[in-house]
Scaffold this active site. Sequence first.
Site, mmCIF file in Angstrom:
data_model
loop_
_atom_site.group_PDB
_atom_site.id
_atom_site.type_symbol
_atom_site.label_atom_id
_atom_site.label_comp_id
_atom_site.label_asym_id
_atom_site.label_seq_id
_atom_site.Cartn_x
_atom_site.Cartn_y
_atom_site.Cartn_z
ATOM 1 N N GLU A 1 34.783 34.200 41.256
ATOM 2 C CA GLU A 1 34.987 33.619 39.925
ATOM 3 C C GLU A 1 34.432 34.536 38.834
ATOM 4 O OE1 GLU A 1 36.986 31.253 39.886
ATOM 5 O OE2 GLU A 1 36.863 30.543 37.824
ATOM 6 N N HIS B 1 40.935 37.578 39.905
ATOM 7 C CA HIS B 1 40.765 37.229 41.320
ATOM 8 C C HIS B 1 41.520 38.223 42.209
ATOM 9 C CE1 HIS B 1 38.611 33.468 41.102
ATOM 10 N NE2 HIS B 1 39.516 32.887 40.331
ATOM 11 N N HIS C 1 43.120 35.368 34.179
ATOM 12 C CA HIS C 1 42.077 34.844 35.073
ATOM 13 C C HIS C 1 42.446 35.132 36.541
ATOM 14 C CE1 HIS C 1 39.074 31.707 36.325
ATOM 15 N NE2 HIS C 1 39.887 31.646 37.362
ATOM 16 N N GLU C 2 43.655 34.745 36.916
ATOM 17 C CA GLU C 2 44.076 34.955 38.308
ATOM 18 C C GLU C 2 44.203 36.446 38.625
ATOM 19 O OE1 GLU C 2 43.802 32.509 40.230
ATOM 20 O OE2 GLU C 2 43.801 30.907 38.737
HETATM 21 ZN ZN ZN Z 1 39.203 31.113 39.275
#
Ligand code: ZN
Length: 493
Positions: free
Chosen positions: A288, A262, A258-259
């Site tokens: 996001e 980003h 997830h990161e």
């Molecule tokens: Zn996030």
Amino acid sequence: MARAYDDLVRRLLRISALRESSALLQWDQETHMPPGGTEARALQLSGLSAFAHELFTAPELGRALAQAEKEETDEKHRALLREVRFAHERATRVPTELVESMSRATSRALSSWTHARAKSDFAAFRPILEEIVQLQRQYAAAIDPDVPPYEVLFKDYEPWIGLDETRRNLAQLRDGLKPLIRRAADAPRPKDVFEGRWPKAQQMAFNVRVLEALGYDFQRGRLDVSAHPFSTGNVHDTRITTRYDESHPLGALLGVIHEFGHSLYTQGLPKEDFGTPLGDARDMAVHESQSRLWENHVGRSRGFWEHWLKPMQDAFPGQLAGATPEDAWRAANIVEPSFIRTEADELTYHMHIALRFEVEEALIAGKANVAEVPALWNERMQAYLGITPPDDAHGCLQDIHWSHGSFGYFPTYSLGSMLSAQLFAAFEKQHGPAAPAIRSGDCAPLRGWLRENVHRHGKRYKTNDLIERATGAPLTPKPFLAYANAKYGELWA
Ligand code: ZN
């Protein structure tokens, strides 16, 4: 005489240097700072944010902006001016003392929240949260006393997406997900093949391998541990954090992926525009969308487990014994109500957001008191997911956002999920199914497409314009609902 535009950019670069320094101090506070450093750090951060605020609201900057608006015809320059005008108008309405008070309060709140969460003691966090809510209300009133305060705050995170449009989209998403979540309760629960013993050091080493394979640039980034995972930084230095659970590896692994999404976005921003809005990410929903695309559409896909199961079995002897990629894929997609948002599956996740959206909007509107938060939280949790947290650490104390003073942020998570599905569908429409490449461990086509259609544009286009250019339509929950129905239809067939 220097052009007003160049003068403006020179000023923006200085302000950016201060903000980047603050971000680095915040990163340090959440990763390495000794606990005794809180008071000093609060002072440093409030000083820097006050200084940045003064520079950004200075009359000289206002004059350079107004002059550049008269002179500039270049479309890219006009985009920069549009972004600066929006932020400058808001900032000039907020007194510097209020900015300082907000920064001091949130720095203190961070350590208060960390202790309160560890002991599940909401009463210990309550006074500082009350202060933060009051400051947020003052801040919103300073910017625009004629608009509901929550709407004003939301614009800090999504300047170009309307709150009404967001409400409509989120309601459509929630209504579309409810039948699926009900179906999940009747679906046979797959065996969780990930249950076991996962030493932290080995997890860290394995997650680094996954990051490298996905395309994370460690020359411009690093991975650390924090209480609440996050990513921060700029195109030259983008850092991510995670936390580990030695009984289950997926929280950290999927969190890291997830990161990664980003930071891939941040690492893909245009270097030539570094320090100006054109070199900045297009707000929270788009950010996001990048993290969720990698976490869910890649990390929770069958192809991902066809590629990664074997290396994972090799890296953790004795774990996942006899498991097939199909087993791992099923276990990575178990849908069931749970307490912790960041560990929720991709369907019930949006009920966690709906709950926070309602609670924080009531707080900011003055329709609920901070003291009522635990009860309100638990009641909404029961209504949406049919479960009640055993304590506030598993309830209203779990998230860091309110201690940061981030009210109006949560809805952007659901918007991001919607957008991730919309972007992924657009990618597949152009390139065909992504699964074969993911299965072979080749994420370059997907990275390239995202860079071309999202990352390199920074804030050049307003949000829905960016989305339409990339996908042919404004933000809509339909692709996410189609994706969820197809995927879970297959899982539960
Ligand atoms: Zn996030």
